[in-house]
Design a protein around this motif. Structure first.
Motif, PDB file in Angstrom:
ATOM      1  N   GLN A  96     -23.287 -61.767  -3.037  1.00  0.00           N
ATOM      2  CA  GLN A  96     -21.911 -61.338  -3.249  1.00  0.00           C
ATOM      3  C   GLN A  96     -21.004 -62.426  -3.819  1.00  0.00           C
ATOM      4  O   GLN A  96     -19.825 -62.179  -4.082  1.00  0.00           O
ATOM      5  N   SER A  97     -21.533 -63.617  -4.020  1.00  0.00           N
ATOM      6  CA  SER A  97     -20.783 -64.724  -4.617  1.00  0.00           C
ATOM      7  C   SER A  97     -19.459 -64.959  -3.899  1.00  0.00           C
ATOM      8  O   SER A  97     -18.393 -65.044  -4.526  1.00  0.00           O
ATOM      9  N   VAL A  98     -19.534 -65.068  -2.589  1.00  0.00           N
ATOM     10  CA  VAL A  98     -18.327 -65.305  -1.788  1.00  0.00           C
ATOM     11  C   VAL A  98     -18.671 -66.211  -0.623  1.00  0.00           C
ATOM     12  O   VAL A  98     -19.736 -66.096  -0.016  1.00  0.00           O
ATOM     13  N   TYR A  99     -17.767 -67.152  -0.321  1.00  0.00           N
ATOM     14  CA  TYR A  99     -17.932 -68.034   0.833  1.00  0.00           C
ATOM     15  C   TYR A  99     -16.584 -68.693   1.101  1.00  0.00           C
ATOM     16  O   TYR A  99     -15.767 -68.858   0.177  1.00  0.00           O
ATOM     17  N   VAL A 100     -16.323 -69.031   2.342  1.00  0.00           N
ATOM     18  CA  VAL A 100     -15.091 -69.737   2.702  1.00  0.00           C
ATOM     19  C   VAL A 100     -15.447 -70.943   3.562  1.00  0.00           C
ATOM     20  O   VAL A 100     -16.588 -71.096   4.007  1.00  0.00           O
ATOM     21  N   HIS A 101     -14.461 -71.784   3.790  1.00  0.00           N
ATOM     22  CA  HIS A 101     -14.730 -72.981   4.587  1.00  0.00           C
ATOM     23  C   HIS A 101     -14.792 -72.696   6.086  1.00  0.00           C
ATOM     24  O   HIS A 101     -15.532 -73.362   6.819  1.00  0.00           O
ATOM     25  N   ALA A 102     -13.999 -71.732   6.549  1.00  0.00           N
ATOM     26  CA  ALA A 102     -13.904 -71.547   7.998  1.00  0.00           C
ATOM     27  C   ALA A 102     -13.500 -70.124   8.353  1.00  0.00           C
ATOM     28  O   ALA A 102     -12.834 -69.431   7.572  1.00  0.00           O
ATOM     29  N   VAL A 104     -11.693 -68.083  11.789  1.00  0.00           N
ATOM     30  CA  VAL A 104     -11.049 -68.238  13.088  1.00  0.00           C
ATOM     31  C   VAL A 104     -10.840 -66.859  13.699  1.00  0.00           C
ATOM     32  O   VAL A 104     -10.607 -65.878  12.990  1.00  0.00           O
ATOM     33  N   ASP A 105     -10.952 -66.802  15.016  1.00  0.00           N
ATOM     34  CA  ASP A 105     -10.558 -65.606  15.755  1.00  0.00           C
ATOM     35  C   ASP A 105      -9.747 -66.063  16.956  1.00  0.00           C
ATOM     36  O   ASP A 105      -9.202 -67.177  16.944  1.00  0.00           O
ATOM     37  N   ASP A 106      -9.653 -65.254  17.992  1.00  0.00           N
ATOM     38  CA  ASP A 106      -8.830 -65.629  19.144  1.00  0.00           C
ATOM     39  C   ASP A 106      -9.527 -66.642  20.047  1.00  0.00           C
ATOM     40  O   ASP A 106      -8.883 -67.206  20.935  1.00  0.00           O
ATOM     41  N   LYS A 107     -10.813 -66.900  19.821  1.00  0.00           N
ATOM     42  CA  LYS A 107     -11.564 -67.805  20.691  1.00  0.00           C
ATOM     43  C   LYS A 107     -12.064 -69.061  19.996  1.00  0.00           C
ATOM     44  O   LYS A 107     -12.245 -70.091  20.641  1.00  0.00           O
ATOM     45  N   GLU A 108     -12.335 -68.984  18.678  1.00  0.00           N
ATOM     46  CA  GLU A 108     -13.040 -70.076  18.009  1.00  0.00           C
ATOM     47  C   GLU A 108     -12.447 -70.401  16.636  1.00  0.00           C
ATOM     48  O   GLU A 108     -11.858 -69.540  15.973  1.00  0.00           O
ATOM     49  N   ILE A 109     -12.645 -71.654  16.240  1.00  0.00           N
ATOM     50  CA  ILE A 109     -12.422 -72.106  14.865  1.00  0.00           C
ATOM     51  C   ILE A 109     -13.756 -72.687  14.413  1.00  0.00           C
ATOM     52  O   ILE A 109     -14.199 -73.712  14.929  1.00  0.00           O
ATOM     53  N   ILE A 110     -14.402 -72.029  13.443  1.00  0.00           N
ATOM     54  CA  ILE A 110     -15.736 -72.453  13.020  1.00  0.00           C
ATOM     55  C   ILE A 110     -15.688 -72.854  11.554  1.00  0.00           C
ATOM     56  O   ILE A 110     -15.506 -72.014  10.673  1.00  0.00           O
ATOM     57  N   ASN A 111     -15.850 -74.132  11.287  1.00  0.00           N
ATOM     58  CA  ASN A 111     -15.886 -74.659   9.918  1.00  0.00           C
ATOM     59  C   ASN A 111     -17.336 -74.664   9.452  1.00  0.00           C
ATOM     60  O   ASN A 111     -18.181 -75.314  10.056  1.00  0.00           O
ATOM     61  N   ILE A 112     -17.634 -73.938   8.352  1.00  0.00           N
ATOM     62  CA  ILE A 112     -19.029 -73.754   7.959  1.00  0.00           C
ATOM     63  C   ILE A 112     -19.383 -74.404   6.624  1.00  0.00           C
ATOM     64  O   ILE A 112     -20.526 -74.288   6.170  1.00  0.00           O
ATOM     65  N   HIS A 113     -18.429 -75.076   5.978  1.00  0.00           N
ATOM     66  CA  HIS A 113     -18.764 -75.854   4.779  1.00  0.00           C
ATOM     67  C   HIS A 113     -17.842 -77.058   4.730  1.00  0.00           C
ATOM     68  O   HIS A 113     -16.636 -76.953   4.980  1.00  0.00           O
ATOM     69  N   ASN A 114     -18.421 -78.203   4.420  1.00  0.00           N
ATOM     70  CA  ASN A 114     -17.666 -79.451   4.357  1.00  0.00           C
ATOM     71  C   ASN A 114     -16.460 -79.271   3.425  1.00  0.00           C
ATOM     72  O   ASN A 114     -16.617 -78.908   2.245  1.00  0.00           O
ATOM     73  N   THR A 115     -15.262 -79.524   3.933  1.00  0.00           N
ATOM     74  CA  THR A 115     -14.051 -79.278   3.155  1.00  0.00           C
ATOM     75  C   THR A 115     -13.808 -80.317   2.066  1.00  0.00           C
ATOM     76  O   THR A 115     -12.811 -80.242   1.343  1.00  0.00           O
ATOM     77  N   ASP A 116     -14.721 -81.273   1.912  1.00  0.00           N
ATOM     78  CA  ASP A 116     -14.674 -82.169   0.755  1.00  0.00           C
ATOM     79  C   ASP A 116     -15.100 -81.441  -0.522  1.00  0.00           C
ATOM     80  O   ASP A 116     -14.890 -81.946  -1.627  1.00  0.00           O
ATOM     81  N   LYS A 129      -9.052 -75.787  -6.126  1.00  0.00           N
ATOM     82  CA  LYS A 129      -7.922 -76.530  -5.578  1.00  0.00           C
ATOM     83  C   LYS A 129      -7.856 -76.537  -4.047  1.00  0.00           C
ATOM     84  O   LYS A 129      -7.363 -77.510  -3.460  1.00  0.00           O
ATOM     85  N   PHE A 130      -8.329 -75.457  -3.390  1.00  0.00           N
ATOM     86  CA  PHE A 130      -7.945 -75.241  -1.998  1.00  0.00           C
ATOM     87  C   PHE A 130      -9.104 -75.110  -1.002  1.00  0.00           C
ATOM     88  O   PHE A 130     -10.155 -74.552  -1.318  1.00  0.00           O
ATOM     89  N   ILE A 131      -8.846 -75.592   0.199  1.00  0.00           N
ATOM     90  CA  ILE A 131      -9.621 -75.252   1.392  1.00  0.00           C
ATOM     91  C   ILE A 131      -9.256 -73.810   1.749  1.00  0.00           C
ATOM     92  O   ILE A 131      -8.102 -73.404   1.617  1.00  0.00           O
ATOM     93  N   GLN A 132     -10.238 -73.029   2.252  1.00  0.00           N
ATOM     94  CA  GLN A 132      -9.975 -71.609   2.485  1.00  0.00           C
ATOM     95  C   GLN A 132     -10.465 -71.189   3.873  1.00  0.00           C
ATOM     96  O   GLN A 132     -11.603 -71.469   4.252  1.00  0.00           O
ATOM     97  N   VAL A 133      -9.568 -70.526   4.606  1.00  0.00           N
ATOM     98  CA  VAL A 133      -9.850 -70.141   5.985  1.00  0.00           C
ATOM     99  C   VAL A 133      -9.535 -68.660   6.185  1.00  0.00           C
ATOM    100  O   VAL A 133      -8.487 -68.170   5.769  1.00  0.00           O
ATOM    101  N   GLU A 134     -10.475 -67.952   6.822  1.00  0.00           N
ATOM    102  CA  GLU A 134     -10.349 -66.517   7.075  1.00  0.00           C
ATOM    103  C   GLU A 134      -9.959 -66.246   8.529  1.00  0.00           C
ATOM    104  O   GLU A 134     -10.591 -66.760   9.457  1.00  0.00           O
ATOM    105  N   LEU A 135      -8.942 -65.428   8.710  1.00  0.00           N
ATOM    106  CA  LEU A 135      -8.509 -64.976  10.029  1.00  0.00           C
ATOM    107  C   LEU A 135      -9.180 -63.650  10.355  1.00  0.00           C
ATOM    108  O   LEU A 135      -9.118 -62.707   9.560  1.00  0.00           O
TER     109      LEU A 135
END
Length: 305
Positions: A96-102, A104-116, A129-135
């Motif tokens: 699907q050619s999609v991925y994000v850095h992290a 988050v939900d009400d319990k966890e913050i999970i970073n799954i790719h080095n934000t460098d 340009k940007f770090i990307q995080v999904e709620l």
């Protein structure tokens, strides 16, 4: 106690539980969500660093380790938690050619790719340009879970701005996916601007909460300005530290072994003059180590400021 009395007790307990739930919901609505969060010091989760399967290691347009800000997403999927979506994205990104850095939900913050390094979440320009995080969405009407989830989202964004020495500038260093769609017209997504209003919330309020955490973390190292939990036993209450190795380009990391000894981590380090979230300390042979990932620790000699 007879069955009738047991039934009455059960009914009273059920009624009390419903009243408490209604009271909590009304309190959040009455105060405004950000006021409720700040007044009650709703604590963010620790940021977990778990490298996923995303196999693209491209730098941003300004280079590796040089993002320009953070994009705020929401998943548009009801009642799906961070763990589930982490597993899903690790399986589907090639198709699907999609991925994000992290996530988050009400319990966890999970970073799954080095934000460098970049990910594929908001169109070519925003990706560069940007770090990307999904709620993750929470069940409708559960204000307790919603407040915890946006605390985690705002805390992650503020921490990443500080990590990369970026200013907090809404619309510039912090953008919604909707804003990137309008600016560069490379996607048609409008998140989180359709989800937030269902809770009486907005992107402007998210920016306010990010700014609140950003300023407190920058000035004190704590989300609410002080160590509110009063924890002991080596818990730092999710402080932010700045690292610098005067004899090299990065601060080295170690891992603790089961026997209490440490092993050097040779394939990863913390860049000089970068900020990192930490939630625990541990002492060994007169040296204090600060935890920055599940089993990654940095010697206090490399912490400045």
């Amino acid at each position: 106690m007879n069955k009738r009395k047991l039934s009455l007790v059960s009914m009273l307990l059920t009624t009390l539980g419903i009243l408490l739930l209604i009271s909590n919901t009304n309190t959040v609505k009455a105060e405004s969500i950000n006021d409720y969060i700040i007044n009650n010091k709703v604590q963010p989760a620790a940021i977990q660093n778990r490298e996923g399967t995303f196999g693209v290691w491209s730098g941003y347009e300004n280079g590796v380790g040089k993002p320009e800000g953070v994009v705020i997403h929401e998943t548009a999927m009801d009642n799906t938690d961070a763990e589930t979506l982490v597993a899903s994205f690790n399986n589907i990104w090639k198709q699907q050619s999609v991925y994000v850095h992290a996530f988050v939900d009400d319990k966890e913050i999970i970073n799954i790719h080095n934000t460098d390094y970049i990910v594929w979440g908001a169109g070519a320009t925003a990706n560069s340009k940007f770090i990307q995080v999904e709620l993750c969405r929470v069940p409708s009407g559960d204000y307790d879970k919603f407040t915890k989830s946006i605390v985690n989202q705002a805390y992650y964004a503020a921490s990443k701005l500080l990590q990369y020495n970026l200013p907090d500038t809404p619309g510039v260093t912090v953008m919604s996916h909707h804003q990137t769609s309008l600016k560069w017209k490379q996607t048609d997504h409008v998140d989180p601007d359709t989800y937030f209003p269902t809770w009486g919330y907005s992107m402007d309020q998210m920016n306010d909460l990010i700014s609140y955490f950003y300023n407190n973390l920058k000035n004190t190292g704590y989300a609410y300005g002080t160590n509110e939990t009063g924890n002991s036993n080596g818990v730092d209450d999710k402080a932010v530290i700045k690292t610098k190795n005067t004899n090299g380009n990065f601060a080295p990391l170690v891992a603790f072994n089961d026997d209490g000894s440490v092993t050097n981590i040779n394939n990863r380090g913390l860049g000089n003059d970068t900020f990192w979230q930490t939630d625990q300390t541990r002492d060994l042979n007169g040296v204090t180590y600060h935890r920055v990932a599940t089993n990654e620790w940095v010697d206090s000699q490399y912490i400045v400021g």
